[in-house]
Write a protein that holds these residues in place. Sequence first.
Motif, PDB file in Angstrom:
ATOM      1  N   ARG A   1      18.774  23.891 -43.180  1.00 27.34           N
ATOM      2  CA  ARG A   1      19.075  23.882 -44.606  1.00 27.34           C
ATOM      3  C   ARG A   1      20.538  23.502 -44.833  1.00 27.34           C
ATOM      4  O   ARG A   1      20.851  22.686 -45.700  1.00 27.34           O
ATOM      5  CB  ARG A   1      18.798  25.263 -45.195  1.00 27.34           C
ATOM      6  CG  ARG A   1      18.676  25.281 -46.707  1.00 27.34           C
ATOM      7  CD  ARG A   1      18.396  26.688 -47.203  1.00 27.34           C
ATOM      8  NE  ARG A   1      19.464  27.610 -46.875  1.00 27.34           N
ATOM      9  CZ  ARG A   1      20.572  27.750 -47.597  1.00 27.34           C
ATOM     10  NH1 ARG A   1      20.743  27.032 -48.679  1.00 27.34           N
ATOM     11  NH2 ARG A   1      21.503  28.603 -47.236  1.00 27.34           N
ATOM     12  N   LEU A   2      21.420  24.066 -44.044  1.00 23.46           N
ATOM     13  CA  LEU A   2      22.836  23.767 -44.190  1.00 23.46           C
ATOM     14  C   LEU A   2      23.096  22.284 -43.969  1.00 23.46           C
ATOM     15  O   LEU A   2      23.860  21.660 -44.711  1.00 23.46           O
ATOM     16  CB  LEU A   2      23.648  24.588 -43.192  1.00 23.46           C
ATOM     17  CG  LEU A   2      24.352  25.796 -43.773  1.00 23.46           C
ATOM     18  CD1 LEU A   2      25.142  26.510 -42.692  1.00 23.46           C
ATOM     19  CD2 LEU A   2      25.305  25.353 -44.863  1.00 23.46           C
TER      20      LEU A   2
ATOM     21  N   HIS B   1      17.292  28.548 -51.720  1.00 22.48           N
ATOM     22  CA  HIS B   1      17.435  29.513 -50.630  1.00 22.48           C
ATOM     23  C   HIS B   1      16.344  30.573 -50.685  1.00 22.48           C
ATOM     24  O   HIS B   1      16.376  31.574 -49.987  1.00 22.48           O
ATOM     25  CB  HIS B   1      18.813  30.166 -50.766  1.00 22.48           C
ATOM     26  CG  HIS B   1      19.174  31.082 -49.664  1.00 22.48           C
ATOM     27  ND1 HIS B   1      19.011  32.446 -49.759  1.00 22.48           N
ATOM     28  CD2 HIS B   1      19.664  30.849 -48.435  1.00 22.48           C
ATOM     29  CE1 HIS B   1      19.413  32.998 -48.638  1.00 22.48           C
ATOM     30  NE2 HIS B   1      19.806  32.073 -47.814  1.00 22.48           N
ATOM     31  N   THR B   2      15.320  30.352 -51.521  1.00 21.39           N
ATOM     32  CA  THR B   2      14.371  31.422 -51.797  1.00 21.39           C
ATOM     33  C   THR B   2      13.084  31.314 -50.995  1.00 21.39           C
ATOM     34  O   THR B   2      12.206  32.154 -51.135  1.00 21.39           O
ATOM     35  CB  THR B   2      13.982  31.404 -53.289  1.00 21.39           C
ATOM     36  OG1 THR B   2      13.371  30.132 -53.573  1.00 21.39           O
ATOM     37  CG2 THR B   2      15.192  31.594 -54.166  1.00 21.39           C
ATOM     38  N   GLN B   3      12.973  30.300 -50.161  1.00 23.90           N
ATOM     39  CA  GLN B   3      11.707  30.057 -49.481  1.00 23.90           C
ATOM     40  C   GLN B   3      11.238  31.253 -48.660  1.00 23.90           C
ATOM     41  O   GLN B   3      10.077  31.608 -48.682  1.00 23.90           O
ATOM     42  CB  GLN B   3      11.833  28.852 -48.566  1.00 23.90           C
ATOM     43  CG  GLN B   3      12.427  27.654 -49.254  1.00 23.90           C
ATOM     44  CD  GLN B   3      13.148  26.762 -48.259  1.00 23.90           C
ATOM     45  OE1 GLN B   3      13.009  26.919 -47.060  1.00 23.90           O
ATOM     46  NE2 GLN B   3      13.937  25.846 -48.773  1.00 23.90           N
ATOM     47  N   TYR B   4      12.145  31.845 -47.909  1.00 28.16           N
ATOM     48  CA  TYR B   4      11.748  32.933 -47.021  1.00 28.16           C
ATOM     49  C   TYR B   4      11.063  34.062 -47.753  1.00 28.16           C
ATOM     50  O   TYR B   4       9.977  34.474 -47.404  1.00 28.16           O
ATOM     51  CB  TYR B   4      12.959  33.515 -46.312  1.00 28.16           C
ATOM     52  CG  TYR B   4      13.888  32.497 -45.783  1.00 28.16           C
ATOM     53  CD1 TYR B   4      13.598  31.842 -44.595  1.00 28.16           C
ATOM     54  CD2 TYR B   4      15.032  32.160 -46.457  1.00 28.16           C
ATOM     55  CE1 TYR B   4      14.440  30.892 -44.092  1.00 28.16           C
ATOM     56  CE2 TYR B   4      15.886  31.206 -45.966  1.00 28.16           C
ATOM     57  CZ  TYR B   4      15.591  30.575 -44.788  1.00 28.16           C
ATOM     58  OH  TYR B   4      16.429  29.639 -44.312  1.00 28.16           O
ATOM     59  N   LYS B   5      11.744  34.541 -48.764  1.00 29.27           N
ATOM     60  CA  LYS B   5      11.394  35.814 -49.393  1.00 29.27           C
ATOM     61  C   LYS B   5       9.898  36.066 -49.387  1.00 29.27           C
ATOM     62  O   LYS B   5       9.459  37.157 -49.068  1.00 29.27           O
ATOM     63  CB  LYS B   5      11.941  35.861 -50.828  1.00 29.27           C
ATOM     64  CG  LYS B   5      13.422  35.586 -50.848  1.00 29.27           C
ATOM     65  CD  LYS B   5      14.076  36.184 -52.067  1.00 29.27           C
ATOM     66  CE  LYS B   5      15.592  36.069 -51.941  1.00 29.27           C
ATOM     67  NZ  LYS B   5      16.313  36.752 -52.991  1.00 29.27           N
ATOM     68  N   ASP B   6       9.108  35.068 -49.756  1.00 33.17           N
ATOM     69  CA  ASP B   6       7.669  35.238 -49.648  1.00 33.17           C
ATOM     70  C   ASP B   6       7.247  35.013 -48.205  1.00 33.17           C
ATOM     71  O   ASP B   6       6.581  35.827 -47.598  1.00 33.17           O
ATOM     72  CB  ASP B   6       6.949  34.239 -50.550  1.00 33.17           C
ATOM     73  CG  ASP B   6       7.524  34.273 -51.951  1.00 33.17           C
ATOM     74  OD1 ASP B   6       7.999  35.352 -52.352  1.00 33.17           O
ATOM     75  OD2 ASP B   6       7.524  33.239 -52.602  1.00 33.17           O
ATOM     76  N   GLU B   7       7.704  33.893 -47.703  1.00 35.74           N
ATOM     77  CA  GLU B   7       7.231  33.400 -46.418  1.00 35.74           C
ATOM     78  C   GLU B   7       7.379  34.419 -45.298  1.00 35.74           C
ATOM     79  O   GLU B   7       6.476  34.610 -44.489  1.00 35.74           O
ATOM     80  CB  GLU B   7       8.028  32.136 -46.071  1.00 35.74           C
ATOM     81  CG  GLU B   7       7.373  31.268 -45.060  1.00 35.74           C
ATOM     82  CD  GLU B   7       8.076  29.917 -44.982  1.00 35.74           C
ATOM     83  OE1 GLU B   7       7.956  29.272 -43.940  1.00 35.74           O
ATOM     84  OE2 GLU B   7       8.748  29.544 -45.961  1.00 35.74           O
TER      85      GLU B   7
END
Lengths: 254, 254
Positions: free
Chosen positions: B92-93, B124-130
């Motif tokens: 991502r960076l 930057h929000t992809q993880y939160k669910d994933e």
Amino acid sequence: MEWSVQQIARIAGTTSRTLRHYDDVGLLKPSRTGDNGYRFYNQASLVRLQRILLLRDLGLGLPAIAEVLGHEPDAVKALGRHLDWLRQEQDRLARQVASVRQTIEALKEGEQIMAEKMFDGFDHTQYKDEVEERWGKDAYAQGDSWWRGMGPAEKDAWKQRSRQLGSDWIAAAESGAAADSAEAQELARRQVEWLTGIPGTPASATGREGDLKGYVTGLGEMYVADPRFAANYGGEAGAAFVRDALRIYVAKNL
Amino acid sequence: MEWSVQQIARIAGTTSRTLRHYDDVGLLKPSRTGDNGYRFYNQASLVRLQRILLLRDLGLGLPAIAEVLGHEPDAVKALGRHLDWLRQEQDRLARQVASVRQTIEALKEGEQIMAEKMFDGFDHTQYKDEVEERWGKDAYAQGDSWWRGMGPAEKDAWKQRSRQLGSDWIAAAESGAAADSAEAQELARRQVEWLTGIPGTPASATGREGDLKGYVTGLGEMYVADPRFAANYGGEAGAAFVRDALRIYVAKNL
DNA sequence: GCTAGAGCTTGACGCTACGTCAAGGTCAAG
DNA sequence: CTTGACCTTGACGTAGCGTCAAGCTCTAGC
């Protein structure tokens, strides 16, 4: 070209609420406000928003962001500065990876853990002071002038040296030498010596010697993470060899 | 070995207040509490704290962290998982760097800005669910078994191919070809084709083709950021050539 | 011309992850 | 026996929004 709040929000990966908040605190005013009160944004807004989100990702508070944005109206110069910070972040991440890997190995082999090394790259607070403090000082002149300033002969010598180092690594890796063998450690020493000749490395640029450790360790991790590099060294195994040799060298000698 | 709150805080780069908070919410209990009420922590605490700070850095909330910690008691396996996420962050960076660089160039040359591309790597929000979702599925078996599973002949062929690609790049860079020339673009095509043969790349592993774009672009940025790689390609100029060629190829063909 | 639905507005309250005092016990050093 | 560094438990404050609520606006279809 003009966009509404929702459109901007989708493009930038944020929410309309956030944009209204930035409007409220004066951080990002709409470029135009319709008679109905609707907010509209243009390209300049997008550039400013990119800078805002960047600085926020780096951990700055909104007031701090406002000050930075106010002090550097030249967007191009400012974005260049942001790139430097992003590179620092990449560095930090690489060191974090190294820390976690080290913890894993220690756990696997039931070793004692070196407490300090476990958390290298975890402190994310460095900027908060640093960013506002160092803003004025434009030690931001270096760039790649270093390479362009070399004569052809010097360039050749430099390339020769780096290629020699590369093929020596490959030979060592393929010979099956251990990462802590004298041969590998000598290569690591040469690699570090070579690295410190490049402007931009912590030791040569800032003189803060402690940073060199994390820098070298982080680079080792990048070698493994980058498949292009790994392939050049005989797959992940070869890159891992380089990484391990560097890490051992750093632990022992720096 | 045992440490007090302050010591732990200094080691981990956090504050004593944070540690007391984690105690309050039950996220990290001290390993021992003295008669005087003092908190003491041991090595297991350190490992757990490392995991907590890691997950926090990835944007997870404290309850989510608690759940993840509860679902995977095997610290080694879990930390391996965390490494994957860190690699995603590096990705991502790198894409963020590419976005900013693109904005800079567009601003310099007064070009029109491609709004969407400006913000690649910003969400930057992809993880939160994933993260919570995918926890159970252990498609986490690959590792480097790919390379180890190859026979000697295959290994040689692979290395040969990668070296050939490398020296072709160098030749092209030194010949002064433009990044958008047919020669460079053909090299870029080969590079992408070669990359998709490596397990772990988005196209080969997940099948989500869109990710390949960001992946290749990000790799290009890494080539420039890594001085070791840059030196192999004739300094920053050479690596920049590779990066630009890849970026143009991605924009046109993917 | 009417209505549905998507999108916009301004409040206002809620929440998370702590920071920041306040008021006081503990402990090693001198 | 004091000093100063470190610890404790409250308790309140704050940043950066999330999340309703109540209502206006615009486009689309009938």
